[in-house]
Design an enzyme around this catalytic site. Structure first.
Site, PDB file in Angstrom:
ATOM      1  N   VAL A 263      -5.496   5.582  -7.236  1.00 41.59           N
ATOM      2  CA  VAL A 263      -5.735   4.039  -6.495  1.00 41.59           C
ATOM      3  C   VAL A 263      -5.683   4.551  -5.088  1.00 41.59           C
ATOM      4  O   VAL A 263      -4.759   5.024  -4.438  1.00 41.59           O
ATOM      5  CB  VAL A 263      -4.415   3.395  -7.145  1.00 41.59           C
ATOM      6  CG1 VAL A 263      -4.309   2.048  -6.429  1.00 41.59           C
ATOM      7  CG2 VAL A 263      -4.350   3.236  -8.616  1.00 41.59           C
ATOM      8  N   PRO A 264      -6.796   4.368  -4.304  1.00 43.06           N
ATOM      9  CA  PRO A 264      -7.264   4.996  -3.103  1.00 43.06           C
ATOM     10  C   PRO A 264      -6.431   4.349  -1.918  1.00 43.06           C
ATOM     11  O   PRO A 264      -7.126   3.859  -1.209  1.00 43.06           O
ATOM     12  CB  PRO A 264      -8.600   4.984  -2.931  1.00 43.06           C
ATOM     13  CG  PRO A 264      -8.986   3.528  -3.845  1.00 43.06           C
ATOM     14  CD  PRO A 264      -8.003   3.686  -5.087  1.00 43.06           C
ATOM     15  N   CYS A 265      -5.097   4.585  -2.031  1.00 45.36           N
ATOM     16  CA  CYS A 265      -4.589   3.858  -0.572  1.00 45.36           C
ATOM     17  C   CYS A 265      -4.866   4.639   0.737  1.00 45.36           C
ATOM     18  O   CYS A 265      -4.676   4.014   1.736  1.00 45.36           O
ATOM     19  CB  CYS A 265      -2.822   3.943  -0.975  1.00 45.36           C
ATOM     20  SG  CYS A 265      -2.369   5.319  -1.386  1.00 45.36           S
ATOM     21  N   HIS A 266      -5.354   5.940   0.657  1.00 46.95           N
ATOM     22  CA  HIS A 266      -5.531   6.532   1.585  1.00 46.95           C
ATOM     23  C   HIS A 266      -6.912   5.938   2.315  1.00 46.95           C
ATOM     24  O   HIS A 266      -7.140   6.302   3.566  1.00 46.95           O
ATOM     25  CB  HIS A 266      -5.772   8.258   1.220  1.00 46.95           C
ATOM     26  CG  HIS A 266      -7.058   8.267   0.483  1.00 46.95           C
ATOM     27  ND1 HIS A 266      -6.745   8.242  -0.992  1.00 46.95           N
ATOM     28  CD2 HIS A 266      -8.387   8.469   0.413  1.00 46.95           C
ATOM     29  CE1 HIS A 266      -8.390   8.393  -1.801  1.00 46.95           C
ATOM     30  NE2 HIS A 266      -9.065   8.626  -0.791  1.00 46.95           N
TER      31      HIS A 266
ATOM     32  N   ASN B 187       0.856  -1.395   0.119  1.00 42.32           N
ATOM     33  CA  ASN B 187       0.057   0.028  -0.006  1.00 42.32           C
ATOM     34  C   ASN B 187       0.916   1.091   0.035  1.00 42.32           C
ATOM     35  O   ASN B 187       0.640   2.077  -0.847  1.00 42.32           O
ATOM     36  CB  ASN B 187      -0.803  -0.052   1.211  1.00 42.32           C
ATOM     37  CG  ASN B 187      -1.959   0.839   1.231  1.00 42.32           C
ATOM     38  OD1 ASN B 187      -2.734   1.080   0.086  1.00 42.32           O
ATOM     39  ND2 ASN B 187      -2.051   1.596   2.287  1.00 42.32           N
TER      40      ASN B 187
END
Length: 164
Positions: free
Chosen positions: A126-129, A117
């Site tokens: 690419v929503p790693c948050h 991640n």
């Protein structure tokens, strides 16, 4: 392999967009952990990024909840699987590292999921948050915990300074 980049403004600071052979391959924030060296971004050229900028603008305006862009993600097979799982997290929701490990068929891989991640080369899109600790707490984020909190609050429709 031809690389180009451009820098765009966002509510979360400048974003550096990188394309490899005219396909989005990076989105980096100022001060981001694991940000590649500037010289690897290629020549400045905004032309490959028109659709990316349009979709980011719509996202930041609250009008877009799912990005539909061609991307060239480069990583290990495991990283690519983790990043695919990130893209499956619905807008405004979160998942824990354990949830992602379960989805990959290996509950014991939570730490490896966290490492993958953190190496995500295309933040926000690419929503790693959207990945949090098992208790729901905010944990590390390559763009900084403040940005993570603000992005999560934004997606929930809360004020920027709302606590997660």
């Amino acid at each position: 392999m031809s690389r180009t980049h451009t820098v765009v403004d966002s509510p979360y600071g400048p974003l550096t967009l990188v394309a490899t052979d005219s396909v989005l391959s990076g989105l980096y924030m100022t001060g981001q952990r694991h940000r590649p060296a500037e010289h690897t971004f290629g020549a400045p050229d905004p032309r490959p990024f028109g659709e990316t900028v349009r979709q980011l603008d719509a996202y930041f305006a609250g009008e877009l909840t799912h990005f539909d862009l061609p991307m060239q993600l480069v990583g290990t097979p495991f990283q690519l699987r983790v990043w695919a799982q990130l893209r499956a997290i619905p807008y405004g929701e979160t998942r824990s590292y354990g949830d992602l490990a379960d989805a990959l068929g290996n509950r014991g891989a939570s730490r490896a999921v966290g490492l993958a991640n953190g190496r995500n080369p295309i933040g926000i899109i690419v929503p790693c948050h959207q990945v949090v600790g098992a208790s729901g707490s905010l944990t590390g984020y390559g763009g900084g915990l403040d940005r993570k909190q603000r992005l999560l609050a934004f997606e929930r429709g809360a004020p920027d300074d709302a606590l997660f």
